[in-house]
Write a protein that holds these residues in place. Structure first.
Motif, mmCIF file in Angstrom:
data_model
loop_
_atom_site.group_PDB
_atom_site.id
_atom_site.type_symbol
_atom_site.label_atom_id
_atom_site.label_comp_id
_atom_site.label_asym_id
_atom_site.label_seq_id
_atom_site.Cartn_x
_atom_site.Cartn_y
_atom_site.Cartn_z
ATOM 1 N N ALA A 20 -2.708 -2.382 39.289
ATOM 2 C CA ALA A 20 -3.290 -3.522 40.002
ATOM 3 C C ALA A 20 -3.299 -4.772 39.123
ATOM 4 N N THR A 21 -3.636 -4.609 37.853
ATOM 5 C CA THR A 21 -3.645 -5.732 36.918
ATOM 6 C C THR A 21 -2.250 -6.333 36.793
ATOM 7 N N GLN A 22 -1.250 -5.471 36.661
ATOM 8 C CA GLN A 22 0.135 -5.922 36.528
ATOM 9 C C GLN A 22 0.597 -6.651 37.793
ATOM 10 N N ILE A 23 0.327 -6.069 38.935
ATOM 11 C CA ILE A 23 0.754 -6.667 40.205
ATOM 12 C C ILE A 23 0.069 -8.012 40.432
ATOM 13 N N GLU A 24 -1.200 -8.084 40.100
ATOM 14 C CA GLU A 24 -1.925 -9.352 40.251
ATOM 15 C C GLU A 24 -1.272 -10.442 39.411
ATOM 16 N N ALA A 25 -0.991 -10.138 38.140
ATOM 17 C CA ALA A 25 -0.375 -11.119 37.246
ATOM 18 C C ALA A 25 1.024 -11.509 37.736
ATOM 19 N N GLU A 26 1.806 -10.527 38.181
ATOM 20 C CA GLU A 26 3.150 -10.814 38.681
ATOM 21 C C GLU A 26 3.111 -11.666 39.944
ATOM 22 N N THR A 27 2.178 -11.388 40.825
ATOM 23 C CA THR A 27 2.057 -12.146 42.070
ATOM 24 C C THR A 27 1.641 -13.586 41.794
#
Length: 191
Positions: A20-27
């Protein structure tokens, strides 16, 4: 059995949190790059790939870099500028925060770099970086490419290579292993 289930739940939560942390940053990065740079998917992927390569080179995790990159993207109009400033940001993070650099730290450093890109050179001098009058003039009035070049020159003159050098230490190698394990957790969390 109860302890095993609790342990399993804890592991699963940790992996989904990493993802979730990774996806949030990528988004956030993708959105900001599209808004400020009219970036396409391949542009965004190249920045994510750069952050992954920088993680392998040094001690700053890619999710930390992505948080900084998405903030920095709000101040820039060229993808090339972002590509040049990410390694600089990483060296500053390694210098200021060492192995414990967080996403919040990256956003703070990126904001400072962004302010300098907007001509607010005082932000740079408050962090202890010095520059001459010509460099200051370019930072205030130059094109984006000129400002990026001078900003890179000034920061690299003080802390250039810090991210990679920390990775060569025993604790740096340990941090690289933690970052690699974090990537594995992200992949598992995406399932």
């Amino acid at each position: 059995v109860s302890r095993t289930l609790t342990s399993l739940q804890s592991v699963l939560k940790a992996t989904t949190d990493c993802y979730a942390t990774q996806i949030e940053a990528e988004t956030q990065l993708a959105t900001n790059m599209r808004n400020t740079m009219a970036a396409c998917d391949s542009d965004i992927k190249s920045i994510k790939d750069l952050c992954a390569a920088q993680q392998e080179l040094g001690v700053i995790g890619d999710e930390v870099q992505l948080s900084g990159a998405q903030e920095l993207a709000t101040y820039l109009s060229e993808k090339q500028s972002l590509e040049k400033l990410i390694p600089v940001m990483n060296d500053m993070l390694a210098q200021q925060y060492g192995l414990n650099a967080s996403q919040e730290n990256a956003s703070q450093i990126a904001t400072m770099l962004g302010k300098v890109m907007d001509g607010q050179t005082g932000a740079l001098s408050r962090y202890g970086y010095s520059f001459d009058e010509i460099q200051e003039s370019i930072l205030k009035y130059g094109t984006e490419a000129q400002r990026v070049a001078v900003l890179c020159e000034v920061v690299e003159g003080s802390v250039g290579g810090m991210n990679a050098e920390l990775a060569k230490t025993d604790v740096g190698k340990q941090k690289q292993l933690e970052n690699a394990l974090g990537d594995i957790r992200e992949q598992i969390g995406s399932i």
